[in-house]
Scaffold this motif. Structure first.
Motif, PDB file in Angstrom:
ATOM      1  N   SER A  58     -16.193 110.669  29.770  1.00  0.00           N
ATOM      2  CA  SER A  58     -15.179 110.735  30.810  1.00  0.00           C
ATOM      3  C   SER A  58     -13.809 111.073  30.232  1.00  0.00           C
ATOM      4  O   SER A  58     -13.010 111.766  30.877  1.00  0.00           O
ATOM      5  N   TYR A  60     -13.307 112.999  27.629  1.00  0.00           N
ATOM      6  CA  TYR A  60     -13.334 114.422  27.312  1.00  0.00           C
ATOM      7  C   TYR A  60     -13.117 115.278  28.562  1.00  0.00           C
ATOM      8  O   TYR A  60     -12.503 116.358  28.483  1.00  0.00           O
ATOM      9  N   TYR A  61     -13.647 114.812  29.705  1.00  0.00           N
ATOM     10  CA  TYR A  61     -13.556 115.585  30.942  1.00  0.00           C
ATOM     11  C   TYR A  61     -13.036 114.693  32.077  1.00  0.00           C
ATOM     12  O   TYR A  61     -13.774 114.343  33.002  1.00  0.00           O
ATOM     13  N   ASP A  64     -13.763 114.632  36.203  1.00  0.00           N
ATOM     14  CA  ASP A  64     -15.071 115.226  36.494  1.00  0.00           C
ATOM     15  C   ASP A  64     -16.148 114.153  36.583  1.00  0.00           C
ATOM     16  O   ASP A  64     -16.143 113.187  35.797  1.00  0.00           O
ATOM     17  N   GLN A  68     -20.403 117.462  37.231  1.00  0.00           N
ATOM     18  CA  GLN A  68     -19.413 118.508  36.985  1.00  0.00           C
ATOM     19  C   GLN A  68     -19.205 118.795  35.510  1.00  0.00           C
ATOM     20  O   GLN A  68     -18.901 119.919  35.121  1.00  0.00           O
ATOM     21  N   MET A  69     -19.359 117.754  34.669  1.00  0.00           N
ATOM     22  CA  MET A  69     -19.072 117.961  33.246  1.00  0.00           C
ATOM     23  C   MET A  69     -20.239 118.606  32.493  1.00  0.00           C
ATOM     24  O   MET A  69     -20.031 119.259  31.473  1.00  0.00           O
ATOM     25  N   LYS A  72     -19.898 122.344  31.895  1.00  0.00           N
ATOM     26  CA  LYS A  72     -18.791 122.620  30.990  1.00  0.00           C
ATOM     27  C   LYS A  72     -19.166 122.358  29.528  1.00  0.00           C
ATOM     28  O   LYS A  72     -18.556 122.904  28.618  1.00  0.00           O
ATOM     29  N   ILE A  73     -20.180 121.503  29.338  1.00  0.00           N
ATOM     30  CA  ILE A  73     -20.580 121.139  27.980  1.00  0.00           C
ATOM     31  C   ILE A  73     -21.674 122.056  27.447  1.00  0.00           C
ATOM     32  O   ILE A  73     -21.581 122.564  26.326  1.00  0.00           O
ATOM     33  N   ALA A 356     -19.872 117.978  23.175  1.00  0.00           N
ATOM     34  CA  ALA A 356     -18.487 118.024  23.640  1.00  0.00           C
ATOM     35  C   ALA A 356     -17.510 117.844  22.480  1.00  0.00           C
ATOM     36  O   ALA A 356     -16.473 118.513  22.417  1.00  0.00           O
ATOM     37  N   ARG A 360     -14.790 120.678  21.273  1.00  0.00           N
ATOM     38  CA  ARG A 360     -13.351 120.397  21.207  1.00  0.00           C
ATOM     39  C   ARG A 360     -12.801 120.701  19.814  1.00  0.00           C
ATOM     40  O   ARG A 360     -11.704 121.243  19.673  1.00  0.00           O
TER      41      ARG A 360
END
Length: 372
Positions: A58, A60-61, A64, A68-69, A72-73, A356, A360
């Motif tokens: 949470s 990291y994103y 979301d 939803q995350m 993105k990952i 993730a 990053r």
């Protein structure tokens, strides 16, 4: 899709009720005999580690949900099967919680009522609450959870008055060694109920003050673990480890032994009340997670119309996935634990955090090189 906001205390009530909801009624850790209470402590420690992973995701994103995350990952196309996996998980767990509720009510107070009517009536209440909005669900939590805890405290005090109550039933501690305890901790005590708090990733974006999510996550695991530990200790002290291990509903059986002056009896109605309240949180949490997840997956503007469709799926699914109570328990231990709980609560979240973290780091190095 815009989500409404709720307060930190409201989310805590939802998650602690969700965590211990229908868990208190069952005899968890039975194979460890008199050390059953230790399995909850072990599960709590592992649950804290998992909660740190969920919180890190949470972080990291922020803003979301889990659904939803994931794209993105790991990317949009790889995310599709994983998201569907989670949506199926949320829906199936809502149906198993409904079935547990139906079995208890059918076997105790409504023995002549068809299971379909019991589960269907409860689902109507659940749909009505969730179709309002998540704030209505949160406010119901503020009302229901104190009643739940008050009922639990009354039951615990009454259990101390039972003639059979003796702390000798809890000894010798680790008399059979550490191995039986560890076998019960992994995977059973971890995945049910502590690992199920992976659902909190669907609720974190609702927080009006996101900085409180760490406190809420940790408090949910610790307080839930303490309540489960005390409950198991009292049940074992009343029933003894052998009966505790064989009884389907040890808390109900222990409460039925309460008799004050041969006049005040049948306090098991409080246990039934607790089960109703607990399943309210359990089913409500899973249904909300599934509905919001489906809406976000298909880019819908509102999740509330999906609630009715989910209810019509959950009712027959709760009746069809197992023929009777014992079969439903076996289905949980043989299928859900290993093919749903472990991958979706432990394996996939750890992989998501790792990926993730790498993304990053890679992005940061790329930016540093470009502007350095």
């Amino acid at each position: 899709m815009k989500l409404q906001k709720i307060g930190a205390l409201q989310l805590f009530f939802i998650m602690i009720g969700f965590e211990i909801g229908n868990t208190l009624i069952f005899g968890k850790g039975a194979a460890a005999k008199q050390d059953a209470w230790l399995t909850h402590l072990g599960g709590m420690v592992c649950g804290l580690l998992l909660m740190f992973i969920y919180i890190k995701l949470s972080d990291y994103y922020p803003g979301d949900t889990l659904i939803q995350m994931i794209p993105k990952i790991i990317g949009k196309y790889l995310a599709y099967p994983v998201i569907l996996y989670y949506l199926f998980y949320f829906t199936l767990l809502a149906s198993t919680a409904c079935r547990d509720f139906g079995e208890l009510i059918y076997s105790t107070i409504l023995v002549e009522t068809p299971m379909l009517i019991i589960i269907g009536s409860f689902m109507v209440l659940m749909i009505y609450c969730l179709r309002g909005n998540v704030e209505s669900f949160a406010r119901m939590g503020e009302v229901v959870f104190p009643v739940y805890i008050l009922s639990l405290l009354v039951i615990w005090i009454l259990l101390l008055s039972v003639d059979n109550f003796t702390l000798k039933n809890l000894t010798p501690i680790l008399g059979n060694g550490l191995k039986p305890v560890l076998k019960e901790v992994f995977p059973k005590a971890i995945v049910f109920p502590f690992g199920e708090t992976v659902l909190i990733l669907m609720f974190f974006p609702l927080l009006s003050k996101p900085q409180n999510k760490r406190k809420i996550g940790i408090a949910t695991i610790v307080i839930g673990g303490i309540l489960l530990t005390i409950n198991t200790m009292l049940n074992t002290a009343v029933l003894g480890p052998e009966i505790y291990g064989k009884d389907l509903y040890p808390l109900l059986s222990a409460t039925r032994m309460v008799s004050i002056a041969d006049f005040l009896e049948r306090f098991d109605a409080l246990v039934i009340l607790m089960m109703v309240a607990g399943v309210f949180f359990k089913v409500g949490g899973w249904m909300y997670g599934a509905a919001v997840g489906i809406a976000q997956f298909f880019n819908l503007k509102d999740y509330r119309p999906i609630i009715l469709a989910l209810g019509t799926i959950i009712i027959p699914l709760s009746l069809l996935y197992a023929g009777h109570f014992i079969e439903s328990r076996e289905f949980g231990e043989e299928f859900i634990d290993y093919y749903l709980h472990i991958p979706l609560q432990i394996v996939i979240p750890i992989l998501l955090v790792f990926i993730a973290f790498i993304r990053r780091k890679f992005t940061k190095k790329h930016v540093d090189k470009r502007y350095g």
